[in-house]
Write a protein that holds these residues in place. Sequence first.
Motif, mmCIF file in Angstrom:
data_model
loop_
_atom_site.group_PDB
_atom_site.id
_atom_site.type_symbol
_atom_site.label_atom_id
_atom_site.label_comp_id
_atom_site.label_asym_id
_atom_site.label_seq_id
_atom_site.Cartn_x
_atom_site.Cartn_y
_atom_site.Cartn_z
ATOM 1 N N LYS A 7 -27.828 29.761 3.678
ATOM 2 C CA LYS A 7 -26.395 29.725 3.968
ATOM 3 C C LYS A 7 -26.007 28.416 4.652
ATOM 4 O O LYS A 7 -24.973 27.815 4.337
ATOM 5 N N ARG A 8 -26.843 27.963 5.585
ATOM 6 C CA ARG A 8 -26.576 26.695 6.257
ATOM 7 C C ARG A 8 -26.647 25.534 5.273
ATOM 8 O O ARG A 8 -25.830 24.608 5.325
ATOM 9 N N PHE A 9 -27.625 25.557 4.398
ATOM 10 C CA PHE A 9 -27.796 24.504 3.404
ATOM 11 C C PHE A 9 -26.540 24.390 2.541
ATOM 12 O O PHE A 9 -26.010 23.297 2.314
ATOM 13 N N ILE A 10 -26.043 25.526 2.065
ATOM 14 C CA ILE A 10 -24.834 25.529 1.231
ATOM 15 C C ILE A 10 -23.629 25.039 2.031
ATOM 16 O O ILE A 10 -22.826 24.237 1.543
ATOM 17 N N ALA A 11 -23.500 25.510 3.271
ATOM 18 C CA ALA A 11 -22.375 25.069 4.107
ATOM 19 C C ALA A 11 -22.411 23.563 4.311
ATOM 20 O O ALA A 11 -21.359 22.891 4.284
ATOM 21 N N ASP A 12 -23.594 23.006 4.519
ATOM 22 C CA ASP A 12 -23.715 21.560 4.707
ATOM 23 C C ASP A 12 -23.266 20.808 3.457
ATOM 24 O O ASP A 12 -22.571 19.788 3.546
ATOM 25 N N LYS A 13 -23.685 21.308 2.290
ATOM 26 C CA LYS A 13 -23.344 20.603 1.052
ATOM 27 C C LYS A 13 -21.843 20.667 0.773
ATOM 28 O O LYS A 13 -21.253 19.690 0.298
ATOM 29 N N ILE A 14 -21.220 21.792 1.066
ATOM 30 C CA ILE A 14 -19.762 21.867 0.915
ATOM 31 C C ILE A 14 -19.092 20.881 1.865
ATOM 32 O O ILE A 14 -18.169 20.149 1.496
ATOM 33 N N GLY A 15 -19.562 20.857 3.107
ATOM 34 C CA GLY A 15 -18.972 19.952 4.085
ATOM 35 C C GLY A 15 -19.075 18.497 3.676
ATOM 36 O O GLY A 15 -18.157 17.704 3.913
ATOM 37 N N GLU A 16 -20.197 18.131 3.040
ATOM 38 C CA GLU A 16 -20.395 16.741 2.619
ATOM 39 C C GLU A 16 -19.462 16.328 1.481
ATOM 40 O O GLU A 16 -19.142 15.150 1.333
ATOM 41 N N THR A 17 -19.044 17.295 0.657
ATOM 42 C CA THR A 17 -18.307 16.954 -0.562
ATOM 43 C C THR A 17 -16.867 17.446 -0.561
ATOM 44 O O THR A 17 -16.169 17.264 -1.562
ATOM 45 N N LEU A 18 -16.410 18.018 0.527
ATOM 46 C CA LEU A 18 -15.119 18.699 0.524
ATOM 47 C C LEU A 18 -13.982 17.777 0.088
ATOM 48 O O LEU A 18 -13.055 18.208 -0.609
ATOM 49 N N GLY A 19 -14.042 16.500 0.442
ATOM 50 C CA GLY A 19 -12.969 15.592 0.061
ATOM 51 C C GLY A 19 -13.025 15.139 -1.383
ATOM 52 O O GLY A 19 -12.073 14.504 -1.866
ATOM 53 N N ASP A 20 -14.110 15.475 -2.089
ATOM 54 C CA ASP A 20 -14.302 15.000 -3.462
ATOM 55 C C ASP A 20 -14.202 16.102 -4.510
ATOM 56 O O ASP A 20 -14.405 15.838 -5.692
ATOM 57 N N ILE A 21 -13.936 17.341 -4.088
ATOM 58 C CA ILE A 21 -13.893 18.448 -5.039
ATOM 59 C C ILE A 21 -12.497 19.051 -5.076
ATOM 60 O O ILE A 21 -11.713 18.917 -4.138
ATOM 61 N N ASN A 22 -12.211 19.705 -6.209
ATOM 62 C CA ASN A 22 -10.883 20.292 -6.416
ATOM 63 C C ASN A 22 -10.877 21.807 -6.366
ATOM 64 O O ASN A 22 -9.801 22.421 -6.323
ATOM 65 N N ALA A 23 -12.054 22.436 -6.410
ATOM 66 C CA ALA A 23 -12.126 23.889 -6.413
ATOM 67 C C ALA A 23 -13.534 24.316 -6.032
ATOM 68 O O ALA A 23 -14.501 23.570 -6.224
ATOM 69 N N VAL A 24 -13.649 25.517 -5.495
ATOM 70 C CA VAL A 24 -14.944 26.130 -5.177
ATOM 71 C C VAL A 24 -15.057 27.415 -5.984
ATOM 72 O O VAL A 24 -14.107 28.212 -6.046
ATOM 73 N N VAL A 25 -16.206 27.605 -6.623
ATOM 74 C CA VAL A 25 -16.466 28.814 -7.408
ATOM 75 C C VAL A 25 -17.717 29.470 -6.848
ATOM 76 O O VAL A 25 -18.794 28.868 -6.836
ATOM 77 N N ILE A 26 -17.577 30.711 -6.383
ATOM 78 C CA ILE A 26 -18.695 31.441 -5.786
ATOM 79 C C ILE A 26 -19.146 32.501 -6.774
ATOM 80 O O ILE A 26 -18.418 33.471 -7.043
ATOM 81 N N LEU A 27 -20.313 32.313 -7.345
ATOM 82 C CA LEU A 27 -20.856 33.225 -8.348
ATOM 83 C C LEU A 27 -21.656 34.318 -7.656
ATOM 84 O O LEU A 27 -22.545 34.033 -6.844
#
Length: 277
Positions: free
Chosen positions: A65-85
Motif C-alpha cells: 500500500k505504501r509503495f502504491i501511495a508513493d508512486k501515485i504521489g510521484e506522478t500525480l501532476g502528470d496523470i489525468n485519471a486513476v483506475v483502481i482494479l
Amino acid sequence: MVLAAVEQNEPPGRRLVDDDLANLFLPAPLRWLVAATRVAPVRRLMIRGSEWTGPGLWANLACRKRFIADKIGETLGDINAVVILGAGLDTRGYALNRRAHIPVFEVDLPVNIARKAKTVRRVLGGPPLSVRLVALDFERDDLLTALAEHGYRTDYRGFFICEGVTQYLTEAGVRRTLEGLRAAAPGSRLVFTYVRQDFIEGRDLYGTRTLYRSVRERKQLWHFGLEPEEVAGFIADYGWRLIEQAGPDELVRRYVEPAGRKLPASQLEWSAYAEKV
C-alpha cells in the motif's frame, strides 16, 4: 482494510500505512475489532496472529500500500485519471479527492461494486463527483469499453492500480485485462502486485502451508503467478515498460526499518511498476 485501520492505532512515526478512512469503511463488527487494537498488547497479538496464516504477510500488505501511495504521489501532476482494479473497500479514491480533482474509476465485480456503493453512502452520503464505480467481470468483459461507458477517455494518461488482484484471475483473465489496457495513452502508469508462480504450483510454499491449503487446495481461489525475472517480458507484450520491481527485502528496508518495526516480509508477493510506451 482491517490492516490499514489497525495501523492507524500505531503512533504516527511507527505507522506503515496512513488511512484515516479505513476504519469508517469497515462493517460494524470489524470496527469493534479494530477498536480493541487501540491497546498496544492487543494490537501486537493481532499482528502475531496474522503470521499464523502466512509469516510476513502483514508487512507485505502494508508495504505494498505504501509503495502504491508513493508512486501515485510521484506522478500525480502528470496523470489525468486513476483506475483502481479490484477496488473492494479501498479508500484511496476518496483520500485522493482531498488532494486533486481528477477522475477516479473503481472497478470490481458487480456484487463488490454494489457493496462499495452502499458503504460510501453510509460513510460519505454518496461518492464524490470525481469517483465513478464500474462493475465488470475481469474474465469476460472488456475493460476499456466499461471504463469508457463511465467517462474514461483513451487520451487520458491513466494511473492503473491492480493490488492483490492478479492471483485471483486465470492467466487468460490477466492477459485479457492487459489487452484491454493496450490502448492506454503513452505515459500511463501501471502498478500491480503478484504472487510467485512456484507457490501457485506448490513447489515452494514460503512457510505458508496454511495459506496454500486455503487458496489452492480447498477453495482454488488463486490461479495466476509470475516469477520476478518474467515480469518485464510478460508486460512488454502489451506495450508496458517495467520501471521498477520491489521485492519483500527492499520493501522492508524502505518502509519497515525506518519505522523502527521488526516485521519480516514474505517472499511470496512482489510489487511492480511500469509505464506505457
